[in-house]
Design an enzyme around this catalytic site. Structure first.
Site, PDB file in Angstrom:
ATOM      1  N   LYS A  86      32.851  31.857  30.513  1.00 50.12           N
ATOM      2  CA  LYS A  86      31.441  32.198  30.747  1.00 50.12           C
ATOM      3  C   LYS A  86      30.664  32.328  29.443  1.00 50.12           C
ATOM      4  O   LYS A  86      29.485  32.004  29.392  1.00 50.12           O
ATOM      5  CB  LYS A  86      31.325  33.492  31.558  1.00 50.12           C
ATOM      6  CG  LYS A  86      31.695  33.281  33.006  1.00 50.12           C
ATOM      7  CD  LYS A  86      31.176  34.379  33.892  1.00 50.12           C
ATOM      8  CE  LYS A  86      31.557  34.122  35.342  1.00 50.12           C
ATOM      9  NZ  LYS A  86      31.433  35.290  36.190  1.00 50.12           N
ATOM     10  N   LYS A  90      36.653  23.958  39.855  1.00 54.01           N
ATOM     11  CA  LYS A  90      36.449  24.972  40.902  1.00 54.01           C
ATOM     12  C   LYS A  90      35.067  24.844  41.525  1.00 54.01           C
ATOM     13  O   LYS A  90      34.098  24.579  40.806  1.00 54.01           O
ATOM     14  CB  LYS A  90      36.601  26.353  40.239  1.00 54.01           C
ATOM     15  CG  LYS A  90      36.750  27.500  41.193  1.00 54.01           C
ATOM     16  CD  LYS A  90      36.921  28.809  40.434  1.00 54.01           C
ATOM     17  CE  LYS A  90      35.640  29.258  39.803  1.00 54.01           C
ATOM     18  NZ  LYS A  90      35.663  30.613  39.241  1.00 54.01           N
ATOM     19  N   LYS A 139      28.919  28.442  41.961  1.00 52.72           N
ATOM     20  CA  LYS A 139      27.460  28.429  42.115  1.00 52.72           C
ATOM     21  C   LYS A 139      26.780  27.900  40.864  1.00 52.72           C
ATOM     22  O   LYS A 139      25.622  27.536  40.900  1.00 52.72           O
ATOM     23  CB  LYS A 139      26.883  29.782  42.502  1.00 52.72           C
ATOM     24  CG  LYS A 139      27.680  31.001  42.186  1.00 52.72           C
ATOM     25  CD  LYS A 139      27.119  32.226  42.899  1.00 52.72           C
ATOM     26  CE  LYS A 139      28.173  33.303  42.978  1.00 52.72           C
ATOM     27  NZ  LYS A 139      27.883  34.428  43.774  1.00 52.72           N
TER      28      LYS A 139
HETATM   29  P1  TYM Z   1      32.397  36.215  42.511  1.00 57.92           P
HETATM   30  O1  TYM Z   1      31.058  36.737  42.900  1.00 57.92           O
HETATM   31  O2  TYM Z   1      32.470  35.186  41.426  1.00 57.92           O
HETATM   32  O3  TYM Z   1      33.141  35.626  43.747  1.00 57.92           O
HETATM   33  C1  TYM Z   1      33.292  36.377  44.937  1.00 57.92           C
HETATM   34  C2  TYM Z   1      34.621  36.075  45.585  1.00 57.92           C
HETATM   35  O4  TYM Z   1      34.735  34.676  45.890  1.00 57.92           O
HETATM   36  C3  TYM Z   1      35.933  34.145  45.322  1.00 57.92           C
HETATM   37  N1  TYM Z   1      35.686  32.751  44.899  1.00 57.92           N
HETATM   38  C4  TYM Z   1      36.463  31.724  45.237  1.00 57.92           C
HETATM   39  N2  TYM Z   1      37.588  31.653  45.979  1.00 57.92           N
HETATM   40  C5  TYM Z   1      38.132  30.435  46.161  1.00 57.92           C
HETATM   41  N3  TYM Z   1      37.624  29.292  45.619  1.00 57.92           N
HETATM   42  C6  TYM Z   1      36.506  29.318  44.861  1.00 57.92           C
HETATM   43  N4  TYM Z   1      36.008  28.189  44.374  1.00 57.92           N
HETATM   44  C7  TYM Z   1      35.869  30.577  44.653  1.00 57.92           C
HETATM   45  N5  TYM Z   1      34.754  30.964  43.979  1.00 57.92           N
HETATM   46  C8  TYM Z   1      34.671  32.306  44.134  1.00 57.92           C
HETATM   47  C9  TYM Z   1      36.241  35.049  44.138  1.00 57.92           C
HETATM   48  O5  TYM Z   1      37.602  34.998  43.806  1.00 57.92           O
HETATM   49  C10 TYM Z   1      35.812  36.395  44.661  1.00 57.92           C
HETATM   50  O6  TYM Z   1      36.833  36.970  45.447  1.00 57.92           O
HETATM   51  N6  TYM Z   1      34.466  39.688  39.614  1.00 57.92           N
HETATM   52  C11 TYM Z   1      34.169  39.371  40.982  1.00 57.92           C
HETATM   53  C12 TYM Z   1      33.328  40.410  41.694  1.00 57.92           C
HETATM   54  C13 TYM Z   1      33.842  41.807  41.643  1.00 57.92           C
HETATM   55  C14 TYM Z   1      34.978  42.305  42.359  1.00 57.92           C
HETATM   56  C15 TYM Z   1      35.028  43.684  42.040  1.00 57.92           C
HETATM   57  C16 TYM Z   1      35.906  41.716  43.214  1.00 57.92           C
HETATM   58  C17 TYM Z   1      33.315  42.830  40.949  1.00 57.92           C
HETATM   59  N7  TYM Z   1      34.009  43.969  41.193  1.00 57.92           N
HETATM   60  C18 TYM Z   1      36.032  44.500  42.573  1.00 57.92           C
HETATM   61  C19 TYM Z   1      36.900  42.557  43.732  1.00 57.92           C
HETATM   62  C20 TYM Z   1      36.964  43.908  43.421  1.00 57.92           C
HETATM   63  C21 TYM Z   1      33.375  38.075  41.006  1.00 57.92           C
HETATM   64  O7  TYM Z   1      32.692  37.725  40.078  1.00 57.92           O
HETATM   65  O8  TYM Z   1      33.382  37.431  42.159  1.00 57.92           O
END
Ligand code: TYM
Length: 346
Positions: A115, A208, A211
């Site tokens: 990032k 991957k 967004k």
């Molecule tokens: P974020 O917002 O990037 O993504 C949310 C969830 O979607 C999953 N994900 C995917 N799974 C499969 N294939 C993909 N291409 C894909 N893109 C996204 C992510 O693995 C995630 O589960 N750091 C986290 C948010 C967060 C969080 C937490 C999660 C903050 N605090 C505490 C769990 C517990 C994030 O940026 O997710």
């Protein structure tokens, strides 16, 4: 004496539309777990501002992501649904955990490297300490299970390391506070399961689905209408071979592997079952079936999201009530954390 109760915590960032990766990697499990566990689902708006966000757009995105949560089937009567910034304990605990985590641990985080890009000096401090806040999100509720996609695995391992080090660093105070087993912060278990824990771009099976990809054709957004979903699936990149008849045949064929995994996850079937039906046949036949399935599953989610977007007062109420319930769990844990580290709690 506090016992460890099974508890689920997870979250998504309100930055842009949710997409099929979020849905299949995490949301499907979130929905199922509502029936078996106490669940807390967060819209992580504090994580979102680790990269600058326009305040008006952020406010809208928080409501939109909450609307999408509800449209996917999260039920505020079963789960706690709230936005992170309304529960100040997340930030407070993150400070304490930031004093436990080591710089060397954070330096190993691959998502920061991706990032931040080439100019790491110009990245925000928040982007660097992002995983510490994520650890606080989870351990601040003594959550045991964290359903996420594959890309969050390293962050969860870090959360476990931080919880374990805190328990060691403060072992005597933790025992004195009545935790006979020495476990005040519970090391969370990652729950990464299903046929699509890593959904790849529809334009390039080695990248991957995300967004931030500039091409909208690379992803299915949960707000796409039926025509757009069908068009994107039909345009998805494939290779020239027919689909294999068994899962081993998907090796070295990232696009075929990805599309089959997506079909299996959407249909709730195994990859082998999907290949038993479509293996050996032309891609076009399979793609038509996948387009129909994706429209059937995601179309209603998009419609319901739009309906809820038109009722922001309801969505705000869900967040307000969820925040109160979340605070009721986090506040006593935070109070104990303050005492354990030696602050004066009056
Ligand atoms: P974020 O917002 O990037 O993504 C949310 C969830 O979607 C999953 N994900 C995917 N799974 C499969 N294939 C993909 N291409 C894909 N893109 C996204 C992510 O693995 C995630 O589960 N750091 C986290 C948010 C967060 C969080 C937490 C999660 C903050 N605090 C505490 C769990 C517990 C994030 O940026 O997710």
């Amino acid at each position: 004496m506090a016992t460890i109760v099974p508890r689920v915590f997870s979250g998504m960032q309100p930055t842009g539309n949710l997409h099929l990766g979020n849905y299949l990697g995490a949301m499907i499990n979130w929905i199922h777990m509502q029936d078996t566990h106490e669940c807390i689902y967060c819209v992580v708006d504090m994580h979102a501002i680790t990269v600058w966000q326009d305040p008006k757009e952020l406010r809208r995105a928080i409501l939109d992501v909450t609307a999408a949560y509800l449209a996917c089937g999260l039920d505020p009567r079963k789960s706690i649904i709230f936005n992170q910034s309304q529960v100040a304990e997340h930030a407070e605990l993150a400070w304490i955990l930031g004093c436990v985590a080591r710089i060397g641990w954070l330096n190993r985080m691959t998502q920061f490297k991706e990032k931040a890009g080439k100019d790491k000096e110009a990245a925000s401090v928040g982007l660097y300490t992002y995983p510490v806040l994520m650890a606080a999100d989870i351990v601040g509720y003594r959550a045991t299970h964290v359903p996420v996609g594959e890309d969050q695995k390293q962050h969860l391992e870090l959360a476990r390391d931080i919880a374990n080090k805190f328990n060691l660093d403060y072992a005597d105070a933790i025992k004195a506070a009545g935790f006979a087993d020495g476990v005040f912060l519970v090391p969370p278990e990652p729950y990464i399961t299903g046929p699509a824990t890593r959904v790849m771009s529809l334009r390039d099976g080695t990248k991957k689905m995300s967004k931030s990809d500039p091409s909208d054709l690379s992803r299915l957004n949960l707000t796409d209408d039926a025509d757009t979903i069908a068009r994107k699936v039909r345009k998805a990149k494939t290779d020239t071979e027919p689909l294999p008849t068994a899962a081993e045949g998907l090796k070295g064929r990232p696009e075929a592997d990805n599309l089959t995994g997506i079909y299996a996850a959407l249909a709730g079937e195994s990859v082998d079952k999907v290949l038993a039906q479509y293996g050996g046949g032309q891609f076009s036949v399979f793609k038509n079936a996948l387009a129909d399935l994706a429209v059937a599953k995601l179309g209603p989610v998009g419609e319901e999201t739009k309906r809820l977007q038109a009722d922001p007062a309801y969505v705000e109420r869900v967040l307000r009530e969820g925040s109160e319930r979340a605070r009721a769990i986090a506040a006593p844990i935070m109070r104990q954390a303050r005492e354990i580290v030696g602050f004066i709690v009056s």
